[in-house]
Design a protein around this motif. Structure first.
Motif, mmCIF file in Angstrom:
data_model
loop_
_atom_site.group_PDB
_atom_site.id
_atom_site.type_symbol
_atom_site.label_atom_id
_atom_site.label_comp_id
_atom_site.label_asym_id
_atom_site.label_seq_id
_atom_site.Cartn_x
_atom_site.Cartn_y
_atom_site.Cartn_z
ATOM 1 N N MET A 78 0.834 -1.186 0.000
ATOM 2 C CA MET A 78 0.000 0.000 0.000
ATOM 3 C C MET A 78 0.875 1.245 0.000
ATOM 4 O O MET A 78 1.976 1.226 0.532
ATOM 5 C CB MET A 78 -0.899 0.008 1.226
ATOM 6 C CG MET A 78 -1.972 -1.065 1.161
ATOM 7 S SD MET A 78 -3.146 -0.863 2.467
ATOM 8 C CE MET A 78 -2.661 -2.236 3.485
ATOM 9 N N LEU A 79 0.338 2.295 -0.563
ATOM 10 C CA LEU A 79 1.075 3.541 -0.665
ATOM 11 C C LEU A 79 0.172 4.696 -0.260
ATOM 12 O O LEU A 79 -0.964 4.791 -0.712
ATOM 13 C CB LEU A 79 1.569 3.735 -2.101
ATOM 14 C CG LEU A 79 2.356 5.000 -2.390
ATOM 15 C CD1 LEU A 79 3.668 4.993 -1.629
ATOM 16 C CD2 LEU A 79 2.623 5.105 -3.878
ATOM 17 N N ASN A 80 0.657 5.540 0.611
ATOM 18 C CA ASN A 80 -0.055 6.744 1.031
ATOM 19 C C ASN A 80 0.956 7.880 1.001
ATOM 20 O O ASN A 80 1.662 8.129 1.962
ATOM 21 C CB ASN A 80 -0.635 6.559 2.434
ATOM 22 C CG ASN A 80 -1.406 7.783 2.906
ATOM 23 O OD1 ASN A 80 -1.451 8.814 2.241
ATOM 24 N ND2 ASN A 80 -2.005 7.676 4.078
ATOM 25 N N ARG A 81 1.036 8.564 -0.110
ATOM 26 C CA ARG A 81 2.029 9.622 -0.299
ATOM 27 C C ARG A 81 1.360 10.837 -0.919
ATOM 28 O O ARG A 81 0.613 10.710 -1.890
ATOM 29 C CB ARG A 81 3.131 9.146 -1.232
ATOM 30 C CG ARG A 81 4.380 9.912 -1.094
ATOM 31 C CD ARG A 81 5.294 9.204 -0.081
ATOM 32 N NE ARG A 81 6.037 10.152 0.707
ATOM 33 C CZ ARG A 81 6.007 10.172 2.034
ATOM 34 N NH1 ARG A 81 5.268 9.351 2.711
ATOM 35 N NH2 ARG A 81 6.734 11.006 2.697
ATOM 36 N N VAL A 82 1.648 12.006 -0.381
ATOM 37 C CA VAL A 82 1.098 13.255 -0.885
ATOM 38 C C VAL A 82 2.251 14.226 -1.106
ATOM 39 O O VAL A 82 3.111 14.384 -0.238
ATOM 40 C CB VAL A 82 0.093 13.865 0.118
ATOM 41 C CG1 VAL A 82 -0.390 15.219 -0.356
ATOM 42 C CG2 VAL A 82 -1.069 12.925 0.355
#
Length: 139
Positions: free
Chosen positions: A1-5
């Motif tokens: 999973m990826l959560n990047r802003v």
């Protein structure tokens, strides 16, 4: 999973710096980010993204940046909730900043017509922020 802003925009107001009861710095700020297209009237619209920075990045942000400053934010999206005074559940979505890059110097953001007669800081130190992340620190 990826959560990047990753965001680039301008601060809508001065960052709000406060400290937790344990003395940890936290700064809340909002970044206005232009959309990559114009609306039907030809106007460029912006999104206003709530962000939070912790510890030294929070203190640096509050010390060196103010309303209108251009910043780059690298972080992750987080949603939290709480019950308000009326007993209603309130949801908040914000970007938790891992790093905040200062994309212009404080001098460039102060506007025209202002000059300073201050001498340079001692020991060749300047009041310019340095571009360093917590990962680069040896401690």
């Amino acid at each position: 999973m990826l959560n990047r802003v990753v965001l680039v925009g301008r601060l809508t107001k001065d960052p709000a710096l406060r400290y937790t009861p344990n003395g940890v710095a936290v700064a809340n700020f909002t970044v206005a980010v232009n959309r990559p297209f114009s609306n039907k009237q030809g106007d460029q619209e912006a999104d206003f993204v709530n962000c939070v920075a912790w510890r030294r990045p929070a203190e640096n942000l509050a010390q060196f940046m103010n309303k209108g400053s251009q910043v780059g934010v690298d972080g992750r999206l987080q949603t939290r909730s709480f019950d308000n005074q009326e007993g209603q559940r309130v949801f908040i979505t914000e970007v938790v900043a891992d790093s905040v890059q200062f994309l212009e110097s404080k001098k460039n953001n102060q506007g025209s017509g202002q000059s300073s007669n201050q001498s340079p800081p001692p020991n060749n130190q300047s009041d310019e922020p340095i571009d360093i992340s917590d990962d680069d620190l040896p401690f």
